[in-house]
Design an enzyme around this catalytic site. Structure first.
Site, PDB file in Angstrom:
ATOM      1  CG  ASP A 131      34.993  42.874  34.027  1.00  0.00           C
ATOM      2  OD1 ASP A 131      34.215  41.982  34.406  1.00  0.00           O
ATOM      3  OD2 ASP A 131      34.636  43.807  33.289  1.00  0.00           O
ATOM      4  CG  PHE A 173      32.758  50.825  35.637  1.00  0.00           C
ATOM      5  CD1 PHE A 173      32.529  50.860  37.006  1.00  0.00           C
ATOM      6  CD2 PHE A 173      31.653  50.733  34.805  1.00  0.00           C
ATOM      7  CE1 PHE A 173      31.252  50.804  37.540  1.00  0.00           C
ATOM      8  CE2 PHE A 173      30.371  50.675  35.320  1.00  0.00           C
ATOM      9  CZ  PHE A 173      30.170  50.704  36.686  1.00  0.00           C
ATOM     10  CB  SER A 174      36.888  47.039  33.096  1.00  0.00           C
ATOM     11  OG  SER A 174      36.326  46.097  33.980  1.00  0.00           O
ATOM     12  CG  ASP A 210      34.789  47.910  29.914  1.00  0.00           C
ATOM     13  OD1 ASP A 210      34.706  48.479  31.021  1.00  0.00           O
ATOM     14  OD2 ASP A 210      33.918  47.127  29.484  1.00  0.00           O
TER      15      ASP A 210
END
Length: 444
Positions: free
Chosen positions: A17, A76-77, A153
């Site tokens: 991503d 993480f994103s 996210d």
């Protein structure tokens, strides 16, 4: 120093991503999910690249990596925002609850917890991963407000003097939802509401919401969506939305459709460019590792799409070729023999119902008002890995195609971004069928 043109590629090993996409201090910053130890998914770091024009990219190395108990198993994103001159990166921090003793880079039984964190930088290029991090939203244990594992996210933006965050989540592993938080300063956050809908699949990933004029557009990647004739179950989608702020109530308006009909495009993120346009970049999923002896980055897998300008016209969301991409194609090829297959090139051509255009083995056909593609001749032996794709009906008897061909990727823009098909390719053949007077071919 590794540099890329048009498409940001993994600098070696694995990427997925796009993260923290922003125009800051006169240049574009694009961070990305990065596993620096192999060509597979693993403990996530954030790699970092910068560009002056969205076309020519320079890799700067790793910007964010695990250092805290709450992010020890992955960064993480997330997204980026400038506040008081500083660059703020917001991300999902992951901690495994059960360890896999044979592979420390994967959780055991998919058992982990997620919280939201941030790191700040004075210049957007230097990050102190030990001093400048903080956890801003602890693990959510109330299932009415989020999921302990699958709430992630963060996309953060400022509007009318307030800060907002939208997260992807799930309700009881059955229905996806977008979860909203709000803040007065971008640091202290309170829960504000949610939008729960079957359109978000079982779990929503990588949400993004933004305004174009007076219209809100919602973008997200719902997981485990079953659709007739489509094998893959995770997709990047978009739709118009009715978002009310500051209460953070939202509902989708009409169809929640694919952003890209090739279905290799996932987890996109947007920002505003230097002229105020909304621009999008997405991750291109690749099923096989690339090993190019001419490329000093070694084996790699994963790349980004070229930038796309997002517009809304008559209720339809367009994804158009960004003006900076237009500007970099300057050399007109007067014959097909002039094309250098090692460089990106572009073809502009009309296509009519019943016609086929052969682009180096990649077939583009128009059938019953739909633009259809077939990459089976330029793909390795991967079985039926989405070799064919098609747009919805375009409402046209003749469509205008703008086709961007790179060594590993083909992006087909139909009718100035009415629809797009993006496909990974691995073995382009040196064949381009068509009359040169009907084709406009340019090199990057």
């Amino acid at each position: 120093m590794i540099r890329d043109n048009l498409h940001l590629k993994a600098p070696g090993n694995w990427i997925n991503d796009p993260n923290g996409f922003i125009y800051y201090k006169g240049e574009y910053h694009l961070f990305y999910q990065y596993f620096p130890y192999g060509t597979r998914w693993g403990t996530m770091h954030w790699g970092h690249a910068v560009s002056k024009d969205l076309v020519h990219w320079e890799h700067l190395g790793i910007a964010v990596f695990p250092t805290k108990a709450y992010d020890r198993n992955g960064i993480f994103s997330g997204s980026a925002l400038e506040i008081d001159g500083k660059l703020h990166l917001y991300y999902t921090a992951v901690r495994y609850l059960e360890s896999n003793e044979e592979d420390i880079h994967c959780s055991w039984n998919d058992c982990y917890e997620a919280s939201q964190a941030m790191i700040t930088s004075e210049d957007g290029r230097h990050f102190d991963n030990w001093k400048d991090k903080r956890q801003i939203i602890p693990v959510i244990t109330d299932e009415e407000k989020g999921d302990i594992k699958d709430t992630r996210d963060p996309k953060v933006w400022e509007e009318d003097g307030r800060f907002y965050m939208v997260l992807g989540s799930t309700y009881q592993k059955e229905i996806g939802r977008a979860v909203f938080f709000r803040s007065a300063d971008g640091t202290s956050w309170e829960y504000a509401g949610e939008c729960r809908t079957p359109a978000f699949g079982e779990t929503l990933e990588c949400p993004d919401v933004f305004r174009i004029g007076d219209t809100y557009v919602f973008v997200g990647s719902p997981m485990n969506v079953t659709e007739a004739g489509i094998e893959h179950r995770h997709h990047a989608k978009c739709g118009l939305a009715d978002l009310k702020l500051p209460e953070c109530s939202m509902r989708l308006l009409g169809e929640f459709r694919f952003i890209d009909y090739g279905l290799d495009f996932y987890a996109p993120q947007t920002t505003l460019d230097e002229d105020g346009r909304r621009v999008m970049i997405g991750w291109i999923r690749m099923p096989e590792v690339v090993r190019d002896e001419k490329d000093k980055r070694g084996s790699w897998i994963g790349m980004m799409s070229m930038p796309r300008a997002v517009d809304v016209e008559d209720g339809h969301i367009y994804f158009r070729v960004h003006p900076h991409v237009d500007a970099c194609y300057s050399r007109r090829c007067l014959s097909l023999d002039e094309i250098d297959m090692d460089r990106p090139f572009r073809i502009k051509a009309p296509i009519r119902d019943g016609e086929t255009l052969n682009v180096c083995g990649y077939q583009i056909t128009m059938e019953d008002g739909c633009v259809c593609t077939d990459r089976s001749s330029v793909f390795p032996e991967l079985g039926n890995y989405r070799t064919k794709a098609q747009t919805p009906k375009t409402g046209k008897e003749t469509c205008q195609l703008d086709i961007f061909v790179s060594p590993h990727l083909i992006e087909v823009f139909v009718n100035d971004g009415q629809y797009v098909i993006t496909h990974v390719v691995y073995g382009l053949m040196k064949k381009l069928a068509g009359k040169i007077e009907e084709l406009l071919v340019e090199e990057c």
